[in-house]
Scaffold this motif. Structure first.
Motif, PDB file in Angstrom:
ATOM      1  N   GLU A 259       0.826  -1.200   0.000  1.00  0.00           N
ATOM      2  CA  GLU A 259       0.000   0.000   0.000  1.00  0.00           C
ATOM      3  C   GLU A 259       0.863   1.255   0.000  1.00  0.00           C
ATOM      4  OE1 GLU A 259      -3.069   0.515  -0.412  1.00  0.00           O
ATOM      5  OE2 GLU A 259      -3.875  -1.507  -0.295  1.00  0.00           O
ATOM      6  N   MET A 266       5.545   8.989  -2.313  1.00  0.00           N
ATOM      7  CA  MET A 266       5.352   8.738  -0.883  1.00  0.00           C
ATOM      8  C   MET A 266       6.630   8.237  -0.208  1.00  0.00           C
ATOM      9  SD  MET A 266       1.803   6.890  -0.048  1.00  0.00           S
ATOM     10  CE  MET A 266       0.258   7.751   0.173  1.00  0.00           C
TER      11      MET A 266
ATOM     12  N   ILE B 256       0.949  -0.664  15.136  1.00  0.00           N
ATOM     13  CA  ILE B 256       1.364   0.356  14.171  1.00  0.00           C
ATOM     14  C   ILE B 256       0.927   1.726  14.657  1.00  0.00           C
ATOM     15  CG2 ILE B 256       0.933   1.282  11.844  1.00  0.00           C
ATOM     16  CD1 ILE B 256       0.717  -1.586  10.867  1.00  0.00           C
ATOM     17  N   LEU B 260       3.421   4.685  15.514  1.00  0.00           N
ATOM     18  CA  LEU B 260       3.406   5.915  14.725  1.00  0.00           C
ATOM     19  C   LEU B 260       2.946   7.112  15.549  1.00  0.00           C
ATOM     20  CD1 LEU B 260       2.160   4.727  11.244  1.00  0.00           C
ATOM     21  CD2 LEU B 260       4.473   4.933  12.103  1.00  0.00           C
ATOM     22  N   HIS B 263       5.519   9.979  18.463  1.00  0.00           N
ATOM     23  CA  HIS B 263       6.009  11.361  18.428  1.00  0.00           C
ATOM     24  C   HIS B 263       4.942  12.249  17.797  1.00  0.00           C
ATOM     25  CE1 HIS B 263       9.822   9.713  19.478  1.00  0.00           C
ATOM     26  NE2 HIS B 263       9.791   8.914  18.423  1.00  0.00           N
ATOM     27  N   TRP B 265       5.174  15.105  16.469  1.00  0.00           N
ATOM     28  CA  TRP B 265       5.572  15.751  15.203  1.00  0.00           C
ATOM     29  C   TRP B 265       5.341  14.823  14.006  1.00  0.00           C
ATOM     30  CZ3 TRP B 265       9.179  13.165  12.421  1.00  0.00           C
ATOM     31  CH2 TRP B 265      10.008  12.280  13.103  1.00  0.00           C
ATOM     32  N   MET B 266       5.203  13.539  14.282  1.00  0.00           N
ATOM     33  CA  MET B 266       5.009  12.602  13.170  1.00  0.00           C
ATOM     34  C   MET B 266       3.589  12.656  12.613  1.00  0.00           C
ATOM     35  SD  MET B 266       6.742   8.975  13.829  1.00  0.00           S
ATOM     36  CE  MET B 266       8.450   8.616  13.457  1.00  0.00           C
ATOM     37  N   LEU B 269       2.617  14.155   9.335  1.00  0.00           N
ATOM     38  CA  LEU B 269       3.246  13.422   8.230  1.00  0.00           C
ATOM     39  C   LEU B 269       2.416  12.211   7.818  1.00  0.00           C
ATOM     40  CD1 LEU B 269       7.033  13.353   9.231  1.00  0.00           C
ATOM     41  CD2 LEU B 269       5.866  14.847   7.624  1.00  0.00           C
ATOM     42  N   LEU B 270       1.566  11.766   8.745  1.00  0.00           N
ATOM     43  CA  LEU B 270       0.813  10.541   8.484  1.00  0.00           C
ATOM     44  C   LEU B 270      -0.316  10.752   7.485  1.00  0.00           C
ATOM     45  CD1 LEU B 270       0.486   8.919  12.000  1.00  0.00           C
ATOM     46  CD2 LEU B 270       1.655   8.011   9.995  1.00  0.00           C
ATOM     47  N   PRO B 272      -0.859  11.694   4.434  1.00  0.00           N
ATOM     48  CA  PRO B 272      -0.906  11.102   3.096  1.00  0.00           C
ATOM     49  C   PRO B 272      -1.088   9.578   3.114  1.00  0.00           C
ATOM     50  CG  PRO B 272       1.209  12.228   3.484  1.00  0.00           C
ATOM     51  CD  PRO B 272       0.411  12.371   4.716  1.00  0.00           C
ATOM     52  N   PHE B 273      -0.796   8.956   4.269  1.00  0.00           N
ATOM     53  CA  PHE B 273      -0.872   7.489   4.312  1.00  0.00           C
ATOM     54  C   PHE B 273      -2.249   6.982   4.724  1.00  0.00           C
ATOM     55  CE2 PHE B 273       3.566   8.544   5.402  1.00  0.00           C
ATOM     56  CZ  PHE B 273       4.126   8.112   4.224  1.00  0.00           C
ATOM     57  N   ALA B 276      -4.097   4.817   2.299  1.00  0.00           N
ATOM     58  CA  ALA B 276      -3.453   3.507   2.176  1.00  0.00           C
ATOM     59  C   ALA B 276      -3.827   2.624   3.363  1.00  0.00           C
ATOM     60  CB  ALA B 276      -1.936   3.669   2.094  1.00  0.00           C
ATOM     61  N   ARG B 279      -7.292   1.400   2.867  1.00  0.00           N
ATOM     62  CA  ARG B 279      -7.349   0.309   1.880  1.00  0.00           C
ATOM     63  C   ARG B 279      -6.877  -0.995   2.510  1.00  0.00           C
ATOM     64  NH1 ARG B 279      -5.490   3.936  -1.890  1.00  0.00           N
ATOM     65  NH2 ARG B 279      -3.357   3.281  -1.517  1.00  0.00           N
ATOM     66  N   LEU B 280      -5.832  -0.874   3.358  1.00  0.00           N
ATOM     67  CA  LEU B 280      -5.306  -2.056   4.028  1.00  0.00           C
ATOM     68  C   LEU B 280      -6.380  -2.694   4.905  1.00  0.00           C
ATOM     69  CD1 LEU B 280      -2.914  -3.815   4.979  1.00  0.00           C
ATOM     70  CD2 LEU B 280      -2.566  -2.157   6.782  1.00  0.00           C
TER      71      LEU B 280
END
Lengths: 346, 346
Positions: A259, A266, B256, B260, B263, B265-266, B269-270, B272-273, B276, B279-280
């Motif tokens: 994915e 990405m 996961i 994820l 932090h 600050w992360m 960033l997530l 865009p995922f 995905a 979909r997973l």
């Protein structure tokens, strides 16, 4: 000063060959006062040892001329290959030259060799492989049997409960371990005939001061939630469960990769997440928890996954050291003596 | 013009209550020419239907005054609650007022009701729940039995092979389905007594022109690799396997999230995922594949997960429509008639 533990490692087993095992033992030996016997083809092993600049003094090669292959029939191999590395390593334990055996070879053969060479602990009818699993709460759940005894009766499962709780208490440091029975539902009327009869037996045992707390049935779904310290089942179901868990974890990780790899743009964004993904892998990886002890045999025998890396081999060596340190065979022997003797379940 | 299919849905079952079931049926009815019977408390259901501005004409309420709860004992509930929604829905199928039954209630009760109300197909000794699973190759693997028959003999498993392959061929469109036997190893000498005896039986059957190809044993690890179209096992093992798979998938996804979310600050960033990850979830979600048919009973009965969302209910309704369309009961009946009759395995 405590006497050095002596660990006999079957160096010829495993999918990755002797180099991987040797490297694992090397890693374990570097940080340990134990003495390691690397049992296998001397030429092959000598060559591996030559690769290291600072060969630890606590590794010694013990020659073995034969190898039990992954495809060999366990019982046949045991009879026909008396000089196989795993047989010699087991014999060293039986004869008191080593305190524990570690193997990542053919699991069936390891079991047969362990059972036939070391014999059983008195009062234990069938052995069980006790596999440590991660739980979501961060602890460890012991699942047994993971494949040693595929056809079980309720008394076998009762013995598994005794052995698994002894291991959890003495090696993992859990006080009064909670034992659960794997079933297809939490209610006590759920299960196949074996599970229903075992449930009754465990209920009676816990009323008779069994050295564990029976917390009832647990489903596969809840196995990882940390509701029990020890989960017992027959070896067929346990083995299917473990391999399914492995397959699902691999599938989910590979789907994540698919994915996330879908769009090239990405990929650079993924960099900050790589350490998190690595930690994740570590948390679900069997290798972290090392090998699983074959409980019920009269000697310490740690069986690792055939796909073990050197890292997993080193962890299996540590599991062996811990089992020796806590004298797990004596612990089980005394627990079986003191446990309420259950009548055959009806 | 084809005759409209008539689907009787037990509206009172499921962990999320009748509103979720009603919404699922609504979604299914919007895009379907079938006629849906919503069986349950008329007041409750009427209230649900009132919420919709454009109530589809192909939904009809059938009153039922009782409900079998998740905690009810299946066989007892069947005797004591003749007016339970699931019983009435099953009776509609039995009496020809409906072509299929869909329920997401108490699975044990659904099975008992299905079996006792509809009876068995001649030649089938025990029923099986055929659960569709995702495979890494993008296809579907049918696992049966997922919990209907917890104690099996080899002939039961042979019947599961016949029924599962009929379903794969006629409903999923697989030509000459590959049937595998779930075991703790690929080699034919692996397995517990049941599996070893069944392996022999399936070998003989495939030499006698069985309507499927027996591809040998498969391990839990390889279940999702698409090496077989149908995997058979006893209902206890199948149920444990499915729940374990669910538990592991959930555990990995929650780890996961933990990793994820470590932090702050992360987090941006997530973003865009997220598609995905969605979909997973879709790819491993049971809801996508809807309900599982209870094969072997003399009528179409689709059993959904108790935790089904409206979306899963709608998919279960579609599974029912497909089973009616392909006349799965007749297909199994004729397959059992023509299949080589196997002597009881020894």
């Amino acid at each position: 000063m405590p006497v050095a533990k002596r660990i006999a490692v079957d160096a010829m087993g495993g999918d990755r060959g002797p180099a991987e095992v040797a490297r694992g033992v090397y890693e374990a030996a570097l940080h340990s006062t134990s003495h390691f016997y690397l049992v296998g083809h001397p030429d092959v092993l000598q060559q591996e040892l030559k690769k290291w600049h600072n060969r630890p003094k606590n590794i010694e090669i013990v020659p073995a001329s034969e190898v039990i292959e992954m495809t060999d029939q366990p019982a046949v191999a045991f009879r026909k290959k008396p000089d196989a590395s795993v047989v010699i390593a087991a014999r060293m334990v039986h004869e008191g030259q080593a305190d524990a055996l570690v193997t990542i070879g053919n699991t069936g053969a390891a079991m047969a060799v362990g059972l036939l060479t070391l014999g059983r602990i008195k009062g234990i009818d069938r052995p069980a492989i006790a596999t440590p699993l991660p739980s979501l709460t961060g602890g460890t759940v012991i699942l047994l049997d993971a494949g040693a005894t595929v056809d079980c009766d309720p008394n076998n499962l009762y013995e598994f409960a005794l052995m698994g709780s002894a291991y959890a208490e003495h090696v993992l440091g859990v006080t009064k371990p909670r034992v659960a029975l794997l079933s297809n539902g939490e209610e006590m009327n759920k299960g196949n005939t074996l599970v229903k009869r075992t449930h009754q037996l465990l209920l009676s045992a816990s009323q008779m001061e069994a050295p564990f707390e029976f917390v009832g049935n647990v489903e596969g779904r809840d196995l990882f939630k940390g509701q029990a310290d020890v989960v017992i089942c027959d070896g067929f179901t346990g083995n299917v469960l473990l391999k399914t868990a492995e397959g699902v974890a691999e599938m989910v990780l590979s789907l994540i990769k698919q994915e996330l790899g879908r769009h090239i743009w990405m990929r650079p964004l993924l960099a900050p997440f790589l350490p998190a993904m690595r930690r994740l892998r570590t948390r679900i990886d069997y290798a972290e928890r090392g090998g699983a002890p074959l409980l019920g045999v009269n000697g310490i025998c740690i069986i690792g996954h055939g796909r073990s890396t050197y890292y997993a081999v080193a962890n299996a060596c540590r599991a062996a050291e811990k089992a020796v340190e806590h004298n797990i065979v004596e612990v089980i022997r005394s627990r079986v003596c003191k446990a309420p003797l259950m009548p055959p379940a009806t």
